[in-house]
Scaffold this motif. Structure first.
Motif, PDB file in Angstrom:
ATOM      1  N   LEU A  59       0.822  -1.210   0.000  1.00 34.55           N
ATOM      2  CA  LEU A  59       0.000   0.000   0.000  1.00 34.55           C
ATOM      3  C   LEU A  59       0.858   1.262   0.000  1.00 34.55           C
ATOM      4  N   LEU A  60       1.902   1.280   0.827  1.00 33.95           N
ATOM      5  CA  LEU A  60       2.788   2.442   0.895  1.00 33.95           C
ATOM      6  C   LEU A  60       3.556   2.643  -0.409  1.00 33.95           C
ATOM      7  N   HIS A  61       4.019   1.556  -1.001  1.00 31.37           N
ATOM      8  CA  HIS A  61       4.736   1.622  -2.279  1.00 31.37           C
ATOM      9  C   HIS A  61       3.843   2.208  -3.363  1.00 31.37           C
ATOM     10  N   ASP A  62       2.624   1.679  -3.465  1.00 31.21           N
ATOM     11  CA  ASP A  62       1.695   2.161  -4.490  1.00 31.21           C
ATOM     12  C   ASP A  62       1.306   3.617  -4.256  1.00 31.21           C
ATOM     13  N   LYS A  63       1.093   3.994  -2.998  1.00 35.68           N
ATOM     14  CA  LYS A  63       0.719   5.377  -2.684  1.00 35.68           C
ATOM     15  C   LYS A  63       1.859   6.326  -3.016  1.00 35.68           C
ATOM     16  N   PHE A  64       3.077   5.937  -2.734  1.00 34.41           N
ATOM     17  CA  PHE A  64       4.227   6.773  -3.053  1.00 34.41           C
ATOM     18  C   PHE A  64       4.281   7.056  -4.548  1.00 34.41           C
ATOM     19  N   ILE A  65       4.142   6.027  -5.351  1.00 31.83           N
ATOM     20  CA  ILE A  65       4.198   6.197  -6.807  1.00 31.83           C
ATOM     21  C   ILE A  65       3.020   7.037  -7.301  1.00 31.83           C
ATOM     22  N   ASP A  66       1.827   6.773  -6.790  1.00 28.51           N
ATOM     23  CA  ASP A  66       0.656   7.538  -7.211  1.00 28.51           C
ATOM     24  C   ASP A  66       0.767   9.015  -6.860  1.00 28.51           C
ATOM     25  N   ALA A  67       1.434   9.328  -5.755  1.00 27.11           N
ATOM     26  CA  ALA A  67       1.524  10.712  -5.289  1.00 27.11           C
ATOM     27  C   ALA A  67       2.606  11.518  -6.000  1.00 27.11           C
ATOM     28  N   LEU A  68       3.454  10.868  -6.765  1.00 26.59           N
ATOM     29  CA  LEU A  68       4.485  11.603  -7.505  1.00 26.59           C
ATOM     30  C   LEU A  68       3.817  12.487  -8.546  1.00 26.59           C
ATOM     31  N   ASP A  69       4.361  13.674  -8.750  1.00 24.57           N
ATOM     32  CA  ASP A  69       3.726  14.626  -9.648  1.00 24.57           C
ATOM     33  C   ASP A  69       4.209  14.551 -11.093  1.00 24.57           C
ATOM     34  N   SER A  70       5.184  13.732 -11.377  1.00 29.01           N
ATOM     35  CA  SER A  70       5.724  13.630 -12.734  1.00 29.01           C
ATOM     36  C   SER A  70       5.471  12.225 -13.285  1.00 29.01           C
ATOM     37  N   SER A  71       4.872  12.183 -14.449  1.00 37.13           N
ATOM     38  CA  SER A  71       4.604  10.879 -15.090  1.00 37.13           C
ATOM     39  C   SER A  71       5.910  10.150 -15.412  1.00 37.13           C
ATOM     40  N   GLN A  72       6.892  10.895 -15.859  1.00 34.14           N
ATOM     41  CA  GLN A  72       8.201  10.308 -16.180  1.00 34.14           C
ATOM     42  C   GLN A  72       8.841   9.700 -14.934  1.00 34.14           C
ATOM     43  N   LEU A  73       8.744  10.417 -13.818  1.00 38.83           N
ATOM     44  CA  LEU A  73       9.320   9.914 -12.560  1.00 38.83           C
ATOM     45  C   LEU A  73       8.565   8.663 -12.088  1.00 38.83           C
ATOM     46  N   LYS A  74       7.265   8.640 -12.268  1.00 36.36           N
ATOM     47  CA  LYS A  74       6.470   7.449 -11.912  1.00 36.36           C
ATOM     48  C   LYS A  74       6.972   6.236 -12.675  1.00 36.36           C
ATOM     49  N   ILE A  75       7.219   6.409 -13.951  1.00 36.64           N
ATOM     50  CA  ILE A  75       7.693   5.300 -14.798  1.00 36.64           C
ATOM     51  C   ILE A  75       9.065   4.836 -14.336  1.00 36.64           C
ATOM     52  N   GLN A  76       9.947   5.780 -14.026  1.00 34.75           N
ATOM     53  CA  GLN A  76      11.298   5.425 -13.587  1.00 34.75           C
ATOM     54  C   GLN A  76      11.293   4.703 -12.248  1.00 34.75           C
ATOM     55  N   VAL A  77      10.421   5.120 -11.343  1.00 32.03           N
ATOM     56  CA  VAL A  77      10.355   4.481 -10.029  1.00 32.03           C
ATOM     57  C   VAL A  77       9.782   3.081 -10.150  1.00 32.03           C
ATOM     58  N   LYS A  78       8.788   2.911 -11.012  1.00 35.79           N
ATOM     59  CA  LYS A  78       8.196   1.583 -11.209  1.00 35.79           C
ATOM     60  C   LYS A  78       9.236   0.649 -11.789  1.00 35.79           C
TER      61      LYS A  78
END
Length: 78
Positions: A59-78
């Protein structure tokens, strides 16, 4: 009146309040990635007191990624 006070301030509905806060938490402009990872942690344990640590981590992992404001950063973190 007593029922309204119980709903607002009583312990009976607190898990719902924390669950809502956890689900709607988004990154503030001045919030560092470290704070973004740390801030929801207290909420998730209060929102889901009966859940095991493995699911809390997911839950914390998913929330962290969802809360990021940059789509590019979301992809890199995933």
């Amino acid at each position: 009146m007593a029922q309204a006070l119980e709903q607002r301030y009583g312990m009976r509905y607190q898990d719902e309040v924390f669950r809502s806060r956890f689900q709607t938490h988004n990154r503030r402009r001045d919030e560092s990635p470290q704070e973004l990872a740390y801030n929801p942690e207290g909420m998730v344990y209060k929102a889901y007191p009966e859940v095991n640590n493995g699911l809390i981590t997911v839950l914390l992992h998913d929330k962290f990624i969802d809360a990021l404001d940059s789509s590019q950063l979301k992809i890199q973190v995933k």
